[in-house]
Design an enzyme around this catalytic site. Sequence first.
Site, short mmCIF file in Angstrom:
data_model
loop_
_atom_site.label_atom_id
_atom_site.label_comp_id
_atom_site.label_asym_id
_atom_site.label_seq_id
_atom_site.Cartn_x
_atom_site.Cartn_y
_atom_site.Cartn_z
N LEU A 111 0.87 -1.18 0.00
CA LEU A 111 0.00 0.00 0.00
C LEU A 111 0.90 1.23 0.00
O LEU A 111 1.96 1.23 0.64
CB LEU A 111 -0.91 0.04 1.24
CG LEU A 111 -1.99 -1.04 1.38
CD1 LEU A 111 -2.72 -0.87 2.71
CD2 LEU A 111 -2.98 -0.99 0.23
N ASP A 112 0.50 2.27 -0.70
CA ASP A 112 1.26 3.52 -0.68
C ASP A 112 1.34 4.06 0.75
O ASP A 112 0.50 3.75 1.59
CB ASP A 112 0.59 4.57 -1.57
CG ASP A 112 0.61 4.19 -3.04
OD1 ASP A 112 1.46 3.37 -3.42
OD2 ASP A 112 -0.23 4.72 -3.79
N ARG A 113 2.31 4.92 0.98
CA ARG A 113 2.51 5.49 2.30
C ARG A 113 1.22 6.12 2.84
O ARG A 113 0.86 5.92 4.01
CB ARG A 113 3.61 6.55 2.27
CG ARG A 113 3.91 7.18 3.63
CD ARG A 113 4.72 8.46 3.49
NE ARG A 113 6.06 8.22 3.02
CZ ARG A 113 7.13 8.10 3.83
NH1 ARG A 113 6.99 8.19 5.14
NH2 ARG A 113 8.32 7.90 3.30
#
Length: 301
Positions: free
Chosen positions: A134-136
């Site tokens: 997952l993106d930050r």
Amino acid sequence: MKSFTTYKVPQEHAGLVLETYLKQILQYSGRKIQKLTRQKGILLNGKPVFLQKKVKLGDTLRVLNSEDTAYGVQPEEGAIEILYEDPYMLVINKPSHQLVHPTGQTRKGTLANYLAYDLQQRNIVATVRPVHRLDRETSGCIIFAKDSRSQFILEQQLKERTLKRIYWALVKGIVSPAVGTIDAPIGAHSTLPNRRAIHPQGEQAITHYRTIHNYVDTSLLELTLDTGRTHQIRIHLAHLGYPIIGDGMYGIRSSYMKRQALHASAITFLRLKDQQEITIEAPLPKDFADGIEFCKANQSL
């Protein structure tokens, strides 16, 4: 305590020789099978078995997992929210603004560091293995495998789409049509190394969406993925003309969302011990829920 991965033999594999089933279907190497045989680490219906025996529909095969000796990351004390756990995997609710795994100059403060510490406190030695990313800034469900075989099986589920990821996103505009599929290849950005872009020579990327609710100038969408390209949902929605609220890279900055309004709301997978399909949900974080309430109040950006 020894850990085993359990498989149930389905109809399409009934009649295969056990060694063939292990090599061709479960992808164990010949060397690994030899080692497992010496360790008495292959059990069919609870008993050691000859590799030339044929498996039958419904047989239970248990294979010994290799024991990990390190976590792969530095354990670090920090809060994590475990949504689901069994002997093979965990589903964690990732907060926004946190990396999944150390990368680049960031070696600490990631979800992997915190998970390693949690396992260490419980006297569980298991290399931290995220099955996907997952993106930050994206919050929500993420799966970690506890051993290499579980990781392999879950990654196969991801490829075969029996592992399904569901996302919620707040986007700018009233999406039309309300239900649809975005099929647009994604490749490297021509000038910005940290970005991706729609590119005719890129990798295939497919995103399905449906509108949950429309507000004055904003839509709440539910999205599912057939592929898992970097930044896929963010790029696809911007390409469609409905950028994600708060996404400064591909979308539109917002006064009421301080990060991209993207949340991995649920994940469905086949439980490894019995192939039963289960779904785990991650509650909306406060900032996302507040963003929806802002939209309900009929306020625009």
